[in-house]
Write a protein that holds these residues in place. Structure first.
Motif, PDB file in Angstrom:
ATOM      1  N   ALA A  13     -32.984  29.274  35.358  1.00  0.00           N
ATOM      2  CA  ALA A  13     -31.680  28.775  35.091  1.00  0.00           C
ATOM      3  C   ALA A  13     -31.670  27.412  36.165  1.00  0.00           C
ATOM      4  O   ALA A  13     -31.098  26.498  35.521  1.00  0.00           O
ATOM      5  CB  ALA A  13     -30.322  30.466  35.599  1.00  0.00           C
ATOM      6  N   LEU A  14     -31.535  27.880  37.845  1.00  0.00           N
ATOM      7  CA  LEU A  14     -31.322  26.890  38.608  1.00  0.00           C
ATOM      8  C   LEU A  14     -32.351  25.597  38.195  1.00  0.00           C
ATOM      9  O   LEU A  14     -31.545  24.510  38.127  1.00  0.00           O
ATOM     10  CB  LEU A  14     -31.368  27.246  40.180  1.00  0.00           C
ATOM     11  CG  LEU A  14     -30.195  27.621  40.128  1.00  0.00           C
ATOM     12  CD1 LEU A  14     -30.391  28.474  41.609  1.00  0.00           C
ATOM     13  CD2 LEU A  14     -28.674  27.031  40.158  1.00  0.00           C
ATOM     14  N   ALA A  15     -33.290  25.619  38.749  1.00  0.00           N
ATOM     15  CA  ALA A  15     -34.464  24.392  37.714  1.00  0.00           C
ATOM     16  C   ALA A  15     -33.334  23.490  36.302  1.00  0.00           C
ATOM     17  O   ALA A  15     -33.635  22.877  36.696  1.00  0.00           O
ATOM     18  CB  ALA A  15     -35.732  25.506  37.732  1.00  0.00           C
ATOM     19  N   ARG A  16     -33.683  24.562  35.225  1.00  0.00           N
ATOM     20  CA  ARG A  16     -33.029  23.735  33.902  1.00  0.00           C
ATOM     21  C   ARG A  16     -32.008  23.065  34.460  1.00  0.00           C
ATOM     22  O   ARG A  16     -31.718  22.133  33.724  1.00  0.00           O
ATOM     23  CB  ARG A  16     -32.660  24.834  32.919  1.00  0.00           C
ATOM     24  CG  ARG A  16     -32.455  24.545  31.735  1.00  0.00           C
ATOM     25  CD  ARG A  16     -32.933  25.596  30.572  1.00  0.00           C
ATOM     26  NE  ARG A  16     -32.329  27.810  31.318  1.00  0.00           N
ATOM     27  CZ  ARG A  16     -31.941  28.566  31.106  1.00  0.00           C
ATOM     28  NH1 ARG A  16     -31.117  28.545  29.636  1.00  0.00           N
ATOM     29  NH2 ARG A  16     -32.206  29.395  31.491  1.00  0.00           N
ATOM     30  N   TYR A  17     -31.015  23.421  35.064  1.00  0.00           N
ATOM     31  CA  TYR A  17     -29.251  22.982  35.385  1.00  0.00           C
ATOM     32  C   TYR A  17     -29.577  22.031  37.394  1.00  0.00           C
ATOM     33  O   TYR A  17     -28.557  21.806  37.500  1.00  0.00           O
ATOM     34  CB  TYR A  17     -28.146  23.393  35.412  1.00  0.00           C
ATOM     35  CG  TYR A  17     -28.295  24.090  33.907  1.00  0.00           C
ATOM     36  CD1 TYR A  17     -28.690  23.420  32.592  1.00  0.00           C
ATOM     37  CD2 TYR A  17     -28.722  25.439  33.722  1.00  0.00           C
ATOM     38  CE1 TYR A  17     -27.851  23.712  31.469  1.00  0.00           C
ATOM     39  CE2 TYR A  17     -28.796  26.088  32.451  1.00  0.00           C
ATOM     40  CZ  TYR A  17     -28.338  25.452  31.148  1.00  0.00           C
ATOM     41  OH  TYR A  17     -28.369  25.930  29.902  1.00  0.00           O
ATOM     42  N   ALA A  18     -30.690  22.058  37.984  1.00  0.00           N
ATOM     43  CA  ALA A  18     -30.589  21.189  39.077  1.00  0.00           C
ATOM     44  C   ALA A  18     -30.165  19.615  38.480  1.00  0.00           C
ATOM     45  O   ALA A  18     -29.247  19.216  39.451  1.00  0.00           O
ATOM     46  CB  ALA A  18     -31.991  21.958  39.252  1.00  0.00           C
ATOM     47  N   ARG A  19     -30.683  19.151  37.552  1.00  0.00           N
ATOM     48  CA  ARG A  19     -29.623  17.491  38.129  1.00  0.00           C
ATOM     49  C   ARG A  19     -28.857  17.751  37.816  1.00  0.00           C
ATOM     50  O   ARG A  19     -28.345  16.582  38.387  1.00  0.00           O
ATOM     51  CB  ARG A  19     -30.392  17.082  36.468  1.00  0.00           C
ATOM     52  CG  ARG A  19     -31.752  16.693  37.111  1.00  0.00           C
ATOM     53  CD  ARG A  19     -32.616  15.657  35.953  1.00  0.00           C
ATOM     54  NE  ARG A  19     -31.728  15.062  35.134  1.00  0.00           N
ATOM     55  CZ  ARG A  19     -32.306  14.617  34.168  1.00  0.00           C
ATOM     56  NH1 ARG A  19     -33.473  14.667  33.498  1.00  0.00           N
ATOM     57  NH2 ARG A  19     -31.051  13.226  33.691  1.00  0.00           N
ATOM     58  N   LEU A  20     -28.164  18.245  37.018  1.00  0.00           N
ATOM     59  CA  LEU A  20     -26.296  18.511  36.401  1.00  0.00           C
ATOM     60  C   LEU A  20     -25.867  19.077  37.971  1.00  0.00           C
ATOM     61  O   LEU A  20     -24.113  18.001  38.035  1.00  0.00           O
ATOM     62  CB  LEU A  20     -26.032  19.951  35.579  1.00  0.00           C
ATOM     63  CG  LEU A  20     -25.152  20.296  35.188  1.00  0.00           C
ATOM     64  CD1 LEU A  20     -23.734  19.204  34.664  1.00  0.00           C
ATOM     65  CD2 LEU A  20     -24.557  21.155  33.826  1.00  0.00           C
ATOM     66  N   VAL A  21     -26.002  19.772  37.960  1.00  0.00           N
ATOM     67  CA  VAL A  21     -25.573  20.617  39.557  1.00  0.00           C
ATOM     68  C   VAL A  21     -25.602  19.338  40.332  1.00  0.00           C
ATOM     69  O   VAL A  21     -25.177  18.667  41.314  1.00  0.00           O
ATOM     70  CB  VAL A  21     -26.639  22.004  40.267  1.00  0.00           C
ATOM     71  CG1 VAL A  21     -26.063  21.786  41.733  1.00  0.00           C
ATOM     72  CG2 VAL A  21     -26.055  22.918  39.301  1.00  0.00           C
ATOM     73  N   ARG A  22     -26.803  18.574  40.744  1.00  0.00           N
ATOM     74  CA  ARG A  22     -26.361  16.717  41.561  1.00  0.00           C
ATOM     75  C   ARG A  22     -26.538  16.262  41.363  1.00  0.00           C
ATOM     76  O   ARG A  22     -25.483  15.889  42.100  1.00  0.00           O
ATOM     77  CB  ARG A  22     -28.531  16.812  41.644  1.00  0.00           C
ATOM     78  CG  ARG A  22     -29.205  17.631  42.468  1.00  0.00           C
ATOM     79  CD  ARG A  22     -31.049  16.866  42.721  1.00  0.00           C
ATOM     80  NE  ARG A  22     -31.321  18.277  43.281  1.00  0.00           N
ATOM     81  CZ  ARG A  22     -31.673  19.155  44.654  1.00  0.00           C
ATOM     82  NH1 ARG A  22     -30.499  18.599  45.139  1.00  0.00           N
ATOM     83  NH2 ARG A  22     -32.469  19.859  45.270  1.00  0.00           N
ATOM     84  N   ARG A  23     -26.218  16.243  40.275  1.00  0.00           N
ATOM     85  CA  ARG A  23     -24.777  15.012  39.683  1.00  0.00           C
ATOM     86  C   ARG A  23     -23.549  14.917  40.429  1.00  0.00           C
ATOM     87  O   ARG A  23     -22.683  14.250  40.450  1.00  0.00           O
ATOM     88  CB  ARG A  23     -24.700  14.483  38.033  1.00  0.00           C
ATOM     89  CG  ARG A  23     -25.575  13.650  37.516  1.00  0.00           C
ATOM     90  CD  ARG A  23     -25.538  13.323  36.710  1.00  0.00           C
ATOM     91  NE  ARG A  23     -26.902  14.632  35.818  1.00  0.00           N
ATOM     92  CZ  ARG A  23     -26.413  14.681  34.598  1.00  0.00           C
ATOM     93  NH1 ARG A  23     -25.919  14.392  33.910  1.00  0.00           N
ATOM     94  NH2 ARG A  23     -27.117  16.129  33.482  1.00  0.00           N
ATOM     95  N   ILE A  24     -22.987  16.270  39.700  1.00  0.00           N
ATOM     96  CA  ILE A  24     -21.798  16.896  40.838  1.00  0.00           C
ATOM     97  C   ILE A  24     -21.540  16.779  41.772  1.00  0.00           C
ATOM     98  O   ILE A  24     -20.859  16.553  42.561  1.00  0.00           O
ATOM     99  CB  ILE A  24     -21.632  18.799  39.960  1.00  0.00           C
ATOM    100  CG1 ILE A  24     -21.682  18.598  38.291  1.00  0.00           C
ATOM    101  CG2 ILE A  24     -20.305  19.138  40.286  1.00  0.00           C
ATOM    102  CD1 ILE A  24     -21.308  19.756  38.120  1.00  0.00           C
ATOM    103  N   GLY A  25     -22.938  17.007  42.675  1.00  0.00           N
ATOM    104  CA  GLY A  25     -22.317  16.574  44.280  1.00  0.00           C
ATOM    105  C   GLY A  25     -22.232  15.430  44.531  1.00  0.00           C
ATOM    106  O   GLY A  25     -21.775  15.079  45.064  1.00  0.00           O
ATOM    107  N   CYS A  26     -23.195  14.871  43.135  1.00  0.00           N
ATOM    108  CA  CYS A  26     -23.060  12.592  44.177  1.00  0.00           C
ATOM    109  C   CYS A  26     -22.078  12.848  43.615  1.00  0.00           C
ATOM    110  O   CYS A  26     -21.247  11.817  44.244  1.00  0.00           O
ATOM    111  CB  CYS A  26     -23.977  12.216  43.085  1.00  0.00           C
ATOM    112  SG  CYS A  26     -25.504  11.797  43.961  1.00  0.00           S
TER     113      CYS A  26
END
Length: 182
Positions: A13-26
């Motif tokens: 699940a995290l591999a699938r949405y890692a980019r989304l989470v990183r964008r939120i972090g940015c």
């Protein structure tokens, strides 16, 4: 579900949405290491909220988005709170014990000197003021650099110049070695 299968479902699940989470972090000003911390926090929250692997595998992007936003805001608030706690200038100096307190005249002189020092610090240039205040609270220049997020050279420069200005202001006010300072 066995712990390994649960962990694997979380990884997928995290591999699938890692980019989304990183964008939120940015969006919240996180660096790479901060984004990793955010991913770990999202992982923990998913693990707590969704106990079975089937639910984790079926999690939607909107759920991940809300979880990541909540986790990012909590991380930002926690860091801000820790920074404010670290910068607080009312650090305890210890307990006064019965019979060990100074006389009223000494305490009054000390309180007056503290007020005059605070007034002198308030008169420093704005860039030097926080560095000197934190230094007077007992922090060294490396700790101050970490608290303020500045380079060590910038912090050291502003601190030394601020202390030099403060020394001059205190001397002008009649405070200094042998001049009424407690």
């Amino acid at each position: 579900m066995p712990p390994d299968a649960l962990s694997q479902a979380l990884d997928v699940a995290l591999a699938r949405y890692a980019r989304l989470v990183r964008r939120i972090g940015c969006r919240h000003g996180f660096m790479a290491s901060d984004a990793d911390e955010l991913l770990q926090e999202v992982r923990i929250r998913l693990w707590r909220a969704l106990e079975s692997g089937e639910k984790i595998e079926a999690v939607s992007s909107s759920y991940i988005y809300r979880t990541a936003m909540s986790a990012a805001l909590d991380l930002v608030r926690g860091r801000r709170r820790r920074r404010e706690d670290a910068i607080r200038l009312d650090r305890p100096s210890g307990e006064a014990r019965l019979g060990e307190s100074p006389g009223a005249d000494v305490a009054l002189d000390r309180d007056e000197a503290v007020a005059r020092i605070a007034q002198a610090v308030d008169g420093l240039p704005a860039a030097r003021r926080p560095v000197v205040r934190i230094y007077l609270a007992g922090y060294n220049h490396q700790e101050i650099a970490g608290l303020l997020g500045w380079s060590e050279a910038k912090t050291r420069n502003l601190l030394y110049r601020g202390l030099e200005d403060l020394r001059g202001r205190l001397t002008a006010l009649g405070l200094g070695p042998g001049k009424g300072a407690p």
